[in-house]
Design an enzyme around this catalytic site. Structure first.
Site, PDB file in Angstrom:
ATOM      1  N   TYR A   4      -1.732  32.784   2.815  1.00  0.00           N
ATOM      2  CA  TYR A   4      -2.609  33.771   2.130  1.00  0.00           C
ATOM      3  C   TYR A   4      -2.482  33.791   0.879  1.00  0.00           C
ATOM      4  O   TYR A   4      -3.642  33.914   0.037  1.00  0.00           O
ATOM      5  CB  TYR A   4      -2.314  35.098   2.782  1.00  0.00           C
ATOM      6  N   GLU A  33      -8.610  30.499  -4.586  1.00  0.00           N
ATOM      7  CA  GLU A  33      -9.861  30.512  -4.842  1.00  0.00           C
ATOM      8  C   GLU A  33     -10.213  31.234  -6.226  1.00  0.00           C
ATOM      9  O   GLU A  33     -11.304  31.272  -6.690  1.00  0.00           O
ATOM     10  CB  GLU A  33     -10.150  31.850  -3.578  1.00  0.00           C
TER      11      GLU A  33
END
Length: 249
Positions: A171, A178
């Site tokens: 995660y 991103e």
């Protein structure tokens, strides 16, 4: 922001507003929902496995990440866009996950695939793209495998363990990938003015995609810790049987 926090894909059909419906029909609806969700999750597991194999094969043959995105983009776009069905599953009540939660999760991926990486070709060879692609791929193989085996009532402990442990690393890695990718896109967006609406125009509205991306990046600051710690609480609850008491705001 990519997140795999929802745990509601269990094939249970919603019975809201169906109190007078015949029990036999409710059972059939539940069976149909379970069959469809099983097929869907098997297909998604297979799709992300194909993506993983293609990524490994490309790197072994080329020895570089450059060109990787271009080589797998069709498969990525298809299966990530296909995930829009998860919002439909929530809307029609065959999974108990919140429509808002599913919508945020899926739309964040769609945004990264179509409005960032697809639309801004100069960033497709950035290392950060590989970073979030690897994180997404491992996460999704694990997640859809978990759902598939759960629906079949034969959940191997390793799949369960992987579902609630891999995210601890994946995660944050995905989020970093991103953010770095969006950051790499900023100069191009600012220079070209892509997706922006300038005044004057007949609708008298303006929109600056560059500042929208800055706001999007800033939104990770409050959202990431909230989602991450929620997932850690879920991990303790599922793997260690802890009773988690949520505080009312």
């Amino acid at each position: 922001m990519a997140s795999s926090e929802e745990d509601g894909t269990n094939g249970g059909a919603s019975e809201a507003g169906e109190e007078k419906e015949a029990p036999g029909r409710r059972r059939r609806l539940g069976l149909l929902a379970t069959v469809w969700l099983t097929f869907y999750n098997i297909a998604m597991t297979a799709g992300w496995l194909v993506l993983a194999i293609a990524m490994v094969r490309f790197y072994m043959e080329k020895g570089t990440h450059k060109g990787l995105y271009k080589s797998i983009q069709k498969t990525l776009k298809f299966f990530q866009t296909f995930a829009l069905l998860e919002i439909v599953h929530c809307l029609i009540g065959i999974v108990p996950t919140s429509v808002i939660v599913a919508g945020v999760q899926v739309s964040s991926r769609i945004f990264m695939v179509w409005l960032i990486t697809h639309s801004i070709k100069p960033i497709q060879n950035e290392e950060s793209v590989v970073l979030f692609l690897v994180a997404w791929t491992v996460t999704e193989i694990t997640r859809y495998s978990f759902y598939t085996f759960s629906l079949l009532d034969h959940l191997p402990y390793f799949i369960k363990w992987a579902r609630y442990n891999f995210f601890i690393i994946l995660y944050p890695v995905g989020v970093v990938g991103e953010l770095l990718t969006i950051y790499a896109a900023l100069p191009y967006v600012k220079k070209t003015g892509m997706f922006s609406i300038r005044l004057p125009n007949k609708y008298n509205v303006s929109f600056d995609y560059y500042y929208f991306l800055l706001i999007t990046m800033a939104s990770y600051i409050p959202l990431f810790p909230q989602l991450y710690f929620h997932m850690l609480r879920q991990r303790r609850k599922v793997l260690h049987g802890e009773v988690i008491v949520e505080k009312d705001d």
